[in-house]
Every structure is written in C-alpha cells, then in structure tokens.
Design a protein around this motif. Structure first.
Motif, PDB file in Angstrom:
ATOM      1  N   ILE A   1      -1.963  15.804   2.869  1.00  0.00           N
ATOM      2  CA  ILE A   1      -1.562  16.896   1.980  1.00  0.00           C
ATOM      3  C   ILE A   1      -2.158  18.210   2.473  1.00  0.00           C
ATOM      4  O   ILE A   1      -3.352  18.302   2.741  1.00  0.00           O
ATOM      5  CB  ILE A   1      -2.007  16.603   0.535  1.00  0.00           C
ATOM      6  CG1 ILE A   1      -1.249  15.374   0.021  1.00  0.00           C
ATOM      7  CG2 ILE A   1      -1.753  17.806  -0.375  1.00  0.00           C
ATOM      8  CD1 ILE A   1      -1.758  14.834  -1.285  1.00  0.00           C
TER       9      ILE A   1
ATOM     10  N   VAL B   1      -1.051  22.397  -2.269  1.00  0.00           N
ATOM     11  CA  VAL B   1      -0.724  21.927  -3.615  1.00  0.00           C
ATOM     12  C   VAL B   1      -0.660  23.136  -4.549  1.00  0.00           C
ATOM     13  O   VAL B   1      -1.538  23.997  -4.521  1.00  0.00           O
ATOM     14  CB  VAL B   1      -1.800  20.939  -4.140  1.00  0.00           C
ATOM     15  CG1 VAL B   1      -1.428  20.413  -5.528  1.00  0.00           C
ATOM     16  CG2 VAL B   1      -1.979  19.774  -3.178  1.00  0.00           C
TER      17      VAL B   1
ATOM     18  N   ALA C   1       3.199  18.657   2.920  1.00  0.00           N
ATOM     19  CA  ALA C   1       2.501  17.421   3.271  1.00  0.00           C
ATOM     20  C   ALA C   1       3.240  16.742   4.410  1.00  0.00           C
ATOM     21  O   ALA C   1       4.434  17.002   4.624  1.00  0.00           O
ATOM     22  CB  ALA C   1       2.406  16.502   2.060  1.00  0.00           C
ATOM     23  N   TYR C   2       2.515  15.888   5.135  1.00  0.00           N
ATOM     24  CA  TYR C   2       3.106  15.206   6.290  1.00  0.00           C
ATOM     25  C   TYR C   2       2.822  13.703   6.230  1.00  0.00           C
ATOM     26  O   TYR C   2       1.764  13.293   5.746  1.00  0.00           O
ATOM     27  CB  TYR C   2       2.540  15.793   7.590  1.00  0.00           C
ATOM     28  CG  TYR C   2       2.856  17.261   7.717  1.00  0.00           C
ATOM     29  CD1 TYR C   2       4.043  17.672   8.322  1.00  0.00           C
ATOM     30  CD2 TYR C   2       2.002  18.225   7.185  1.00  0.00           C
ATOM     31  CE1 TYR C   2       4.367  19.019   8.403  1.00  0.00           C
ATOM     32  CE2 TYR C   2       2.319  19.581   7.253  1.00  0.00           C
ATOM     33  CZ  TYR C   2       3.505  19.967   7.869  1.00  0.00           C
ATOM     34  OH  TYR C   2       3.830  21.294   7.933  1.00  0.00           O
ATOM     35  N   PHE C   3       3.752  12.936   6.728  1.00  0.00           N
ATOM     36  CA  PHE C   3       3.558  11.493   6.781  1.00  0.00           C
ATOM     37  C   PHE C   3       2.549  11.151   7.868  1.00  0.00           C
ATOM     38  O   PHE C   3       2.622  11.692   8.972  1.00  0.00           O
ATOM     39  CB  PHE C   3       4.891  10.788   7.066  1.00  0.00           C
ATOM     40  CG  PHE C   3       5.892  10.977   5.963  1.00  0.00           C
ATOM     41  CD1 PHE C   3       5.814  10.217   4.807  1.00  0.00           C
ATOM     42  CD2 PHE C   3       6.888  11.950   6.054  1.00  0.00           C
ATOM     43  CE1 PHE C   3       6.730  10.411   3.769  1.00  0.00           C
ATOM     44  CE2 PHE C   3       7.794  12.149   5.027  1.00  0.00           C
ATOM     45  CZ  PHE C   3       7.714  11.380   3.881  1.00  0.00           C
TER      46      PHE C   3
ATOM     47  N   ALA D   1       0.429  19.140 -11.112  1.00  0.00           N
ATOM     48  CA  ALA D   1       0.257  19.669  -9.757  1.00  0.00           C
ATOM     49  C   ALA D   1       1.458  19.278  -8.895  1.00  0.00           C
ATOM     50  O   ALA D   1       1.964  18.166  -9.003  1.00  0.00           O
ATOM     51  CB  ALA D   1      -1.027  19.117  -9.159  1.00  0.00           C
ATOM     52  N   VAL D   2       1.915  20.199  -8.068  1.00  0.00           N
ATOM     53  CA  VAL D   2       3.051  19.934  -7.178  1.00  0.00           C
ATOM     54  C   VAL D   2       2.592  20.043  -5.729  1.00  0.00           C
ATOM     55  O   VAL D   2       2.031  21.056  -5.332  1.00  0.00           O
ATOM     56  CB  VAL D   2       4.192  20.965  -7.378  1.00  0.00           C
ATOM     57  CG1 VAL D   2       5.458  20.491  -6.650  1.00  0.00           C
ATOM     58  CG2 VAL D   2       4.464  21.205  -8.841  1.00  0.00           C
ATOM     59  N   VAL D   3       2.841  18.988  -4.968  1.00  0.00           N
ATOM     60  CA  VAL D   3       2.549  19.032  -3.538  1.00  0.00           C
ATOM     61  C   VAL D   3       3.670  19.843  -2.878  1.00  0.00           C
ATOM     62  O   VAL D   3       4.849  19.528  -3.047  1.00  0.00           O
ATOM     63  CB  VAL D   3       2.483  17.613  -2.936  1.00  0.00           C
ATOM     64  CG1 VAL D   3       2.266  17.680  -1.422  1.00  0.00           C
ATOM     65  CG2 VAL D   3       1.374  16.803  -3.603  1.00  0.00           C
ATOM     66  N   ARG D   4       3.315  20.933  -2.166  1.00  0.00           N
ATOM     67  CA  ARG D   4       4.311  21.812  -1.546  1.00  0.00           C
ATOM     68  C   ARG D   4       4.401  21.667  -0.031  1.00  0.00           C
ATOM     69  O   ARG D   4       5.355  22.106   0.596  1.00  0.00           O
ATOM     70  CB  ARG D   4       3.995  23.272  -1.897  1.00  0.00           C
ATOM     71  CG  ARG D   4       4.324  23.649  -3.333  1.00  0.00           C
ATOM     72  CD  ARG D   4       5.815  23.501  -3.579  1.00  0.00           C
ATOM     73  NE  ARG D   4       6.178  23.823  -4.969  1.00  0.00           N
ATOM     74  CZ  ARG D   4       7.319  23.494  -5.530  1.00  0.00           C
ATOM     75  NH1 ARG D   4       8.216  22.796  -4.850  1.00  0.00           N
ATOM     76  NH2 ARG D   4       7.583  23.825  -6.770  1.00  0.00           N
TER      77      ARG D   4
ATOM     78  N   ILE E   1      -0.292   9.949   3.275  1.00  0.00           N
ATOM     79  CA  ILE E   1       0.260  11.296   3.421  1.00  0.00           C
ATOM     80  C   ILE E   1      -0.868  12.306   3.585  1.00  0.00           C
ATOM     81  O   ILE E   1      -1.897  12.217   2.898  1.00  0.00           O
ATOM     82  CB  ILE E   1       1.159  11.611   2.195  1.00  0.00           C
ATOM     83  CG1 ILE E   1       2.463  10.823   2.349  1.00  0.00           C
ATOM     84  CG2 ILE E   1       1.417  13.100   2.056  1.00  0.00           C
ATOM     85  CD1 ILE E   1       3.474  11.062   1.292  1.00  0.00           C
TER      86      ILE E   1
ATOM     87  N   LYS F   1       0.850  -1.194   0.000  1.00  0.00           N
ATOM     88  CA  LYS F   1       0.000   0.000   0.000  1.00  0.00           C
ATOM     89  C   LYS F   1       0.882   1.240   0.000  1.00  0.00           C
ATOM     90  O   LYS F   1       1.916   1.270   0.665  1.00  0.00           O
ATOM     91  CB  LYS F   1      -0.871  -0.004   1.257  1.00  0.00           C
ATOM     92  CG  LYS F   1      -2.043  -0.961   1.131  1.00  0.00           C
ATOM     93  CD  LYS F   1      -2.797  -1.048   2.433  1.00  0.00           C
ATOM     94  CE  LYS F   1      -3.064  -2.498   2.776  1.00  0.00           C
ATOM     95  NZ  LYS F   1      -3.542  -2.697   4.138  1.00  0.00           N
ATOM     96  N   PRO F   2       0.449   2.274  -0.719  1.00  0.00           N
ATOM     97  CA  PRO F   2       1.222   3.520  -0.686  1.00  0.00           C
ATOM     98  C   PRO F   2       1.273   4.081   0.742  1.00  0.00           C
ATOM     99  O   PRO F   2       0.366   3.855   1.540  1.00  0.00           O
ATOM    100  CB  PRO F   2       0.411   4.463  -1.582  1.00  0.00           C
ATOM    101  CG  PRO F   2      -0.447   3.580  -2.437  1.00  0.00           C
ATOM    102  CD  PRO F   2      -0.719   2.366  -1.592  1.00  0.00           C
TER     103      PRO F   2
END
Ligand SMILES: [Mg+2]
Ligand SMILES: [Mg+2]
Lengths: 182, 182
Positions: free
Chosen positions: A43, A46, A59-61, A54-57, A41, A37-38
């Motif tokens: 988000i 963006v 985000a947190y684990f 699109a660029v995620v700027r 995250i 599984k991925p």
C-alpha cells in the motif's frame, strides 16, 4: 443425495474457487480449519475521507512469499498450493515462484504436510502431489533439466482427487490414507 | 554475546514488529515456519497502465476473519494473535473481533496450538495466554460479565515471555515447556 455424476464441463469455476468451497465445507462441518491467505499488497497511498472508511488510492500486488492455503487438520499443519493448467501433457514449472519452492522446503523440514493440487483443466483431472516431487523437479530444472512436469509423472507419483458433490474436492481423504495412517 | 539487558524503552517497535522479527529468526535458523498473514483488502478498481505494473486505485480494508499469525513448529499447527495495550490493569475485550474468537475456537477443536501474545506496553510486560482463556472471558462478557481481561488474571494463567536478544520474544520456548512435553 442421489449419486449424481458431476463433471467440470460448464461449471466455469477456477480450481481456487473449488478448493475454497471445499474448505468452507470442512470448516462448517468441523472437519478442518484451512483458509486461503489474502493476496499480499504493497500500500502506497490511503485517503481518509471524513465520516467514511479509509480508501486505498495507490497500491501494488506483491509476489506471494508462501503458498496459497494453510491450516490445521487433526492437529497437523497443512500447507498447499493450487495450480491449474490448460496444457494436456505437462505443467510448466514457471507456474511456481522460487519463494514458493523455498517455502515448501521449509514446511517439510518442520514436518508439515505440504503438497500441490494440480488441475489439468482440459482433461478434467485433479491430482494431489506431495511437494517433495515438485521441489525435486525444480532442482533438476536448475541443473539443466526439463522446464515442466510431465502429466505421466504426476499420474505416477500423485493421487487422483475425484470431483465429488460435498465436498467438491476431498483432498483430506488422501491425507487420511497416505499421511496419517501410522 | 554479553548478557545485556534489553528494555522496551526507546525501542519504538510495535509488538507485531517484534513478533515478525522473532519469526524471521526462527525461519532463518530452521526452527519454525511462522508468517503474518497479509491484511485482507477488498479491491474495487485496478488500472493497467501500459508497460507498467497493475495499480490498485480503489480498495478497502476488510475485517480479518482469522488471527494474525500461523505456521508450523515440529509438525504442529501454531496459530496466534498479537495484541498490545497501553492500559495498566486490564486489556479490553474489544481488542478482539468476534471472527477471531470463533477462529480460535475452531483451531482448538482441530487440536492446533492457539494462543494470544499480549503486551502491556506501559508496563513492558509480555504474556503468552492460551486462547481458551480468552474465549472463556469473551463468553462471560456475552453473558453480562466484564468487558476486559484483568492484568492479574493474565499474570495468573499466562506465561511471561522475557524480552531477549536473539530471538526477541522466544514464545516457542513456552510451547516446548507447556504443550510438547508429552
Ligand atoms: Mg495458486
Ligand atoms: Mg493483531
């Protein structure tokens, strides 16, 4: 196709990589469909640059709420976690999150095949352990029991997964022998 | 507990949200363990500010290589995709990615229960369609056939999922009736 000996030394691959390579072999050969599984995250921000993706700027684990791998083998639901330790005598239970333990209990109640693949990397040993044993140790820890699972216990209740050539870690063989022979 | 009529109007929830709420109901009540897979993301840059959590500073959305949801129900592997369209007469096949079609074929070969939940949001209709039908339409498109699946065809081969109260979309009922009655 010679019966060459494979050893963990100098391979430098993580257990997750070895399992993923094994899954790739299963998939390509029509044996099973099992994926990692991925990583979840959260988000926050963006950007949408014109004419670009699109660029995620920001985000947190997030803590995973389930195990790492799941899929299907001969119609059966397969669900497992891969854990690796450098310890030689036990694996600390803090390697598991409470969510994962809860998830494993739920899967077992639904009659899924649920287990953990543990590698003692300093020893080169890989074991397949039914999740029921992990859950039991976890519950005992909650009642004041030990905070790790001894190597000797894993050796006793688990099944050795031998390192092979193709596939690298043939864990489905253990499912054939111990779960599907009825 | 009155037999209240629920309608899609003004609810403003996406099909994925409705399915996730249904899955939450199944999980809480010990009926099934089915989760949405996290969106796969390609992480390029991560900052590690001191004393704080790691922050993803550059990442990109990846094409999912599988379907949205999977899990276990009565020991069986369950795998499906949720798709929604505003069209009234058909659902465009471009709603599916080639990877998803390939994944559905692989799951069916492994005897998993694989399907698509389609909502025609303008009509308020939700259908359960076995993935075999979707794969067939896709293959026909590849040979020059139509690029969408007609509503009438879905009505013919699919099963209606009525909007309920708890759970919202009781798709496991269809599995009980059409997949597990042997
Ligand atoms: Mg892991
Ligand atoms: Mg979807």
């Amino acid at each position: 196709l010679t019966n060459k000996k494979v050893s963990y030394s100098n391979r430098g691959m993580t257990l997750e990589e070895d399992v993923s390579e094994t899954n790739e072999y299963y998939l390509t050969n029509g044996i099973a469909v099992i994926h990692k599984k991925p990583t979840p995250i959260q988000i926050v921000k963006v950007d949408y640059p014109s004419r670009s993706a699109a660029v995620v700027r920001e985000a947190y684990f997030k803590q995973p709420s389930t195990t790492d791998f799941n899929g299907v083998y001969k119609g059966k639901y397969i669900d497992f976690e891969a854990k690796e330790t450098k310890n030689k005598t036990s694996i600390p239970l803090q390697n598991f999150h409470p969510h994962q333990i809860e998830h494993m209990s739920q899967v077992i109640k639904q009659q899924g095949i649920c287990f953990v693949i543990i590698r003692f990397s300093s020893l080169g040993d890989v074991f397949f352990i039914d999740a029921r044993h992990i859950i039991k140790c976890w519950k005992e820890m909650d009642k004041g029991g030990r905070k790790s699972i001894p190597y000797l216990f894993i050796q006793e209740v688990g099944h050795v997964i031998k390192l092979g050539y193709q596939p690298l870690l043939d864990y489905l063989k253990i499912i054939d022998e111990h779960y599907l022979n009825d």
